[in-house]
Design an enzyme around this catalytic site. Structure first.
Site, PDB file in Angstrom:
ATOM      1  N   HIS C 119       0.866  -1.179   0.000  1.00 42.21           N
ATOM      2  CA  HIS C 119       0.000   0.000   0.000  1.00 42.21           C
ATOM      3  C   HIS C 119       0.911   1.240   0.000  1.00 42.21           C
ATOM      4  O   HIS C 119       2.002   1.198   0.546  1.00 42.21           O
ATOM      5  CB  HIS C 119      -0.853  -0.048   1.277  1.00 42.21           C
ATOM      6  CG  HIS C 119      -1.895   1.025   1.395  1.00 42.21           C
ATOM      7  ND1 HIS C 119      -1.609   2.294   1.832  1.00 42.21           N
ATOM      8  CD2 HIS C 119      -3.230   1.002   1.161  1.00 42.21           C
ATOM      9  CE1 HIS C 119      -2.733   3.008   1.863  1.00 42.21           C
ATOM     10  NE2 HIS C 119      -3.734   2.252   1.458  1.00 42.21           N
ATOM     11  N   ASP C 196       3.079  -4.600   8.036  1.00 45.44           N
ATOM     12  CA  ASP C 196       1.907  -3.738   7.917  1.00 45.44           C
ATOM     13  C   ASP C 196       0.678  -4.617   8.135  1.00 45.44           C
ATOM     14  O   ASP C 196       0.305  -5.418   7.280  1.00 45.44           O
ATOM     15  CB  ASP C 196       1.902  -3.099   6.523  1.00 45.44           C
ATOM     16  CG  ASP C 196       0.594  -2.356   6.220  1.00 45.44           C
ATOM     17  OD1 ASP C 196      -0.357  -2.447   7.016  1.00 45.44           O
ATOM     18  OD2 ASP C 196       0.547  -1.686   5.174  1.00 45.44           O
ATOM     19  N   GLN C 199      -4.487  -4.933   7.106  1.00 46.46           N
ATOM     20  CA  GLN C 199      -5.478  -5.860   6.559  1.00 46.46           C
ATOM     21  C   GLN C 199      -5.456  -7.226   7.244  1.00 46.46           C
ATOM     22  O   GLN C 199      -6.244  -8.107   6.877  1.00 46.46           O
ATOM     23  CB  GLN C 199      -5.279  -6.034   5.052  1.00 46.46           C
ATOM     24  CG  GLN C 199      -5.456  -4.759   4.233  1.00 46.46           C
ATOM     25  CD  GLN C 199      -6.869  -4.196   4.272  1.00 46.46           C
ATOM     26  OE1 GLN C 199      -7.820  -4.884   4.653  1.00 46.46           O
ATOM     27  NE2 GLN C 199      -7.008  -2.939   3.891  1.00 46.46           N
ATOM     28  N   LYS C 222     -10.387  -0.118  10.724  1.00 43.63           N
ATOM     29  CA  LYS C 222     -10.604  -1.278   9.854  1.00 43.63           C
ATOM     30  C   LYS C 222     -11.004  -2.516  10.655  1.00 43.63           C
ATOM     31  O   LYS C 222     -11.234  -3.576  10.078  1.00 43.63           O
ATOM     32  CB  LYS C 222      -9.337  -1.573   9.044  1.00 43.63           C
ATOM     33  CG  LYS C 222      -8.971  -0.486   8.032  1.00 43.63           C
ATOM     34  CD  LYS C 222      -7.822  -0.925   7.140  1.00 43.63           C
ATOM     35  CE  LYS C 222      -7.107   0.221   6.466  1.00 43.63           C
ATOM     36  NZ  LYS C 222      -7.814   0.760   5.295  1.00 43.63           N
ATOM     37  N   CYS C 362      -4.767   2.535  -3.715  1.00 47.49           N
ATOM     38  CA  CYS C 362      -3.533   3.038  -3.112  1.00 47.49           C
ATOM     39  C   CYS C 362      -2.391   2.040  -3.286  1.00 47.49           C
ATOM     40  O   CYS C 362      -1.586   1.837  -2.359  1.00 47.49           O
ATOM     41  CB  CYS C 362      -3.721   3.363  -1.631  1.00 47.49           C
ATOM     42  SG  CYS C 362      -4.790   4.777  -1.352  1.00 47.49           S
TER      43      CYS C 362
END
Ligand SMILES: Cc1ncc(COP(=O)(O)O)c(C=O)c1O
Ligand SMILES: Cc1ncc(COP(=O)(O)O)c(C=O)c1O
Lengths: 144, 408, 408, 144
Positions: C119, C196, C199, C222, C362
């Site tokens: 991302h 990261d 997600q 999220k 993104c």
């Protein structure tokens, strides 16, 4: 008025110690052990220093601006540890910390400092009561 | 002004068995139900990510988020909506300035001018900048009554001064600084003017164009808004040339493997998913304040100060810091009671349900400058009342009694 | 898993005259009433500034805020609560790392290793760092099915690699990366491993100790939490040596005129008034997820993927990116329909109340790598149902019809 | 099903233009005027280029991936501006922008492009419709 709640915290003894603290004098710069500690909650600063002979505290003093609780606590602590050795002091620190957290502890060994048990009902003030003791703890954990 | 206390559900509770009396609004304000409802409405009806979505929900969220920007623009009288950047709060706003504008424009040997009455958030970022680039951080002195010494601004400023950053309203002394006057001096020397509006934006009309500040920073949570949202206002011309402090998400235009181009301001400065609900609820807080009217807010608070300050002064042993006359004093009042440490006094007040702050108020250099260790601070806002002031004064007298009687 | 859709008030509405069907949770998730209530409760009962207050309200706010830290610690299986820092979100977490740890530890000629599926928020901060210090940013290639090419990790990593930063779960390809394996390789070469987790944290069990990552970043919004709050996990030893990115407020210990000392971690990293309500509500979101159980969450989402993926593939003209078998695919599914641009397809779905994303997500370098301009993306979460999938597939077929019939 | 809503946007003409765009070819690099524009919403890229002789557009073309709306709009625009001078083009840009924002405008001058008025009911797609026009506007505002 519920100011009588305050009696749990501000006992006669505590205020007496706070107003006329024992071993309260400026640092000399020549002490064998010296530490400065901050109370991050209020920014109060305490200096604590002592000398040791044969693993025993000979003289000790503290200095700095602080609330009644922190001054009284420091004052009572200094009274208590004169003549004690490293192990004994570490035990006292441990007992006091437990008491302040409201855990079971051998409060008798703490002498006058027992009256500070009331602080457990004032969670925002626990740091004031333990400040001097943390300072002592840190000094002891640094090998000289 | 009619009493609005009942708009604030939190105030209807007891603390330590006593009716809550909240006198710590300079730390953070309470929120009217109207602002809480705005959060609930957003999450129950319109929540979606902003800007990139091409569906109804996302369009709604984006519209509300950008409307909040319009509301801020109007509130501070900015010329353009693009001059309003959303941040986490005053502290982030000032840090962004130091780490972007500061690093780009302040060189070795340059000077940064602040004052002795600054909050840590308007000191430490400049210390860090000065250390990083080899600049000098200089402090403007105060007058005896705690007001800023304007003559000293003129003494301290030089051609090497690149940034002047001053608080608009002190969070300790209750002083309002003449930002317009200082900005004029700063600009005469080619420096930019930054105002820390954390303690002014909640309480008075703000006109960034009239003050002619280059940047203005404030926090939502101190002006009836939620936590986690704040504003950095910047003049358009300067923002256009300024680098962002953070990268990623909607602030980006095009990304190649080794470099990227960015959106125009203000979006360039808002990396990642912003605090969407926070911005919208800050907009609601502005609606609420605007409906009362900031002139009315100011007037009402002045009436509270005119009430409490003389009553405080009448209690023997009380020392008040900052200006002694109420016309010159904002709703932030720091004081001490002889013989009772600030910390002990705050605990005693808390036992009576009265919530005040004690300590250095994140202004240690000021404390040293005044040669004190700590103070008690009350700070008033629109939901406080004259009845509360009477109760506070009464309790204060009893506490004084208590400590005198018991331990004299 | 029992249907929990009714816990999410926003889902009970019509959009463009049709029942809302929210398939864009990778952008931001919806919030259960439980989380909304936590915000309301905070502002209606406990709101105060944290850490410095010495009164009841402030003590309550501080306790709740720090309890939220404990909940995060447990949720990601961190060893210590002090390893959990609150940020605005993943983007801020990664930017902080690049501008502090990065600047301090990456020197001219050093290398930073990321992948083609990152991302923008895990690309641009590293580009900026590389440009600032003169380091090289290198990209790990993907296999044909969109999974990370582990052999290429071993090819690209060198003794000069200081940072490896890889997404735990892709926001486009539906791929989960073997972070533990990559961390092992990174550590063998003396680099630190950053994952990261934007997600992954919402959708699976996270064990930062087992993965042996040095840093782990994710966003509250999220994972059922509010906007404006996120987390940076960091190993204690590294945090202890790391400089903060922002200065001011509670992170400070002692301020002199020219320098300051800071609190220990994690408070050193949380400058200014934090998003207190946001952190507490993130804690509530974690409570909610934990009550369901992350294993159950994962299982349920897998059942949705096993349902939708084959049905999608059966529609002629559909291309699915990433792994083609549902066992290897997360609830993030990017696809295109031949002859209908992603953007147009998203608008058509929106007309039916079905909210999906279209564009580059993104992830422009990934798009270029895959040689596509845009995709439609659906992303599923625990409140989605098998009925919704059937409706989605039906509508998709009708839209295909529509564009074919009308304009063939 | 409410797909008939879509008819407001995806008119027959629009889809025809999108599928067989006019003046759609790659850049040569030799054009007198050239600009690349991004649609930040979706990341679509459009290249627009033309030559001018005596203040009049002689040939114009565009290229790039885009949705039906953006392609049809670019296609219609290029049809419209061939042979026009700077002032005329600026006026067209102005008319189109107004129409897309739902304001009163002289839509007749826009010829086929009038059908794009339906975009006002799809606020998220306005940027798609105006992308090529913004590109033209920017090219014209830069003096050559
Ligand atoms: C004058 C002043 N500046 C800056 C700040 C910092 O604001 P925040 O904590 O919202 O970033 C405060 C708040 O305490 C303040 O009073
Ligand atoms: C993989 C990945 N990383 C980072 C981010 C950025 O998250 P945020 O916008 O919450 O900072 C996202 C969210 O879009 C993402 O999907």
């Amino acid at each position: 008025m519920s100011l009588h709640n305050l009696d749990n915290l501000y006992r006669q003894t505590i205020m007496a110690y706070a107003q006329h603290p024992h071993h309260y004098k400026p640092m000399l710069g020549t002490e064998g052990y010296h530490i400065q500690k901050y109370n991050p909650t209020c920014g109060d600063v305490i200096d604590l220093a002592f000398n040791m002979v044969d693993d025993r505290v000979t003289d000790i003093h503290f200095y700095g601006d602080g609330c009644a609780i922190s001054k009284a606590s420091a004052s009572m602590m200094t009274d208590l540890v004169v003549g004690k050795n490293r192990d004994q002091m570490m035990q006292l620190v441990d007992q006091f910390s437990k008491m302040a957290r409201g855990e079971a502890s051998d409060v008798k060994s703490l002498g006058e400092a027992q009256v500070l048990a009331g602080v457990t009902k004032f969670p925002t003030r626990i740091k004031c009561a333990t400040l001097a003791w943390h300072a002592l703890d840190e000094l002891l954990s640094v090998e000289k | 002004m009619k009493t609005i206390k009942h708009d604030f559900p939190i105030l209807d509770q007891t603390v330590n068995g006593q009716e809550l009396l909240y006198f710590d609004s300079a730390a953070t304000s309470q929120k009217p139900q109207y602002v809480i409802d705005s959060l609930v409405d957003y999450y129950q009806n319109n929540n979606a990510n902003v800007h990139r979505g091409i569906y109804e929900l996302s369009e709604r969220a984006t519209r509300q988020y950008e409307q909040a920007r319009d509301k801020v623009q109007k509130f501070i009288h900015a010329q353009k909506r693009e001059e309003v950047l959303f941040t986490r709060g005053t502290t982030e706003s000032l840090n962004w300035l130091a780490s972007t504008y500061g690093v780009e424009n302040v060189k070795q040997g340059d000077e940064i001018l602040i004052s002795y009455m600054e909050h840590h958030s308007n000191i430490v970022p400049w210390q860090q900048l000065a250390q990083r680039v080899g600049a000098h951080l200089k402090y403007i002195a105060l007058n005896d009554d705690g007001t800023l010494n304007i003559a000293d601004v003129k003494r301290k400023i030089t051609d090497k001064t690149k940034i002047v950053s001053i608080t608009h309203a002190s969070n300790v002394l209750g002083v309002i600084n003449p930002i317009k006057t200082i900005a004029k001096i700063a600009h005469d020397y080619g420096a930019i003017m930054i105002a820390d509006g954390a303690q002014s934006a909640p309480h008075m009309n703000i006109d960034v164009q009239d003050m002619d500040v280059d940047f203005f920073a404030f926090s939502g949570h101190k002006m009836l808004g939620p936590t986690g949202i704040g504003v950095l206002y910047g003049k358009h011309d300067i923002l256009e040339k300024m680098q962002p402090a953070q990268f990623g998400g909607e602030m980006i235009e095009l990304v190649d493997l080794q470099e990227a181009t960015f959106q125009p301001s203000p979006w360039r400065f808002e990396a990642g998913t912003p605090n969407i609900a926070g911005a919208i609820a800050l907009g609601a807080a502005i609606d609420y304040l605007t409906k009362i009217g900031m002139t009315e807010v100011e007037k009402y608070e002045q009436s509270l100060v005119a009430d409490v300050l003389p009553k405080l002064k009448k209690i023997s042993g009380i020392t008040i810091y900052g200006p002694q006359n109420s016309e010159q004093h904002s709703g932030v009042i720091a004081f001490n009671l002889a013989g009772v440490h600030a910390h002990d006094l705050a605990t005693a007040l808390d036992q009576e349900g009265i919530e005040v702050r004690a300590g250095h108020h994140c202004a240690q250099p000021l404390m040293k400058y005044l040669n004190i260790a700590a103070t008690v601070r009350i700070s008033l806002y629109i939901y406080n009342t004259h009845e509360e002031i009477d109760r506070f004064i009464g309790v204060l007298e009893e506490i004084k009694e208590y400590f005198n009687r018991e331990f004299a």
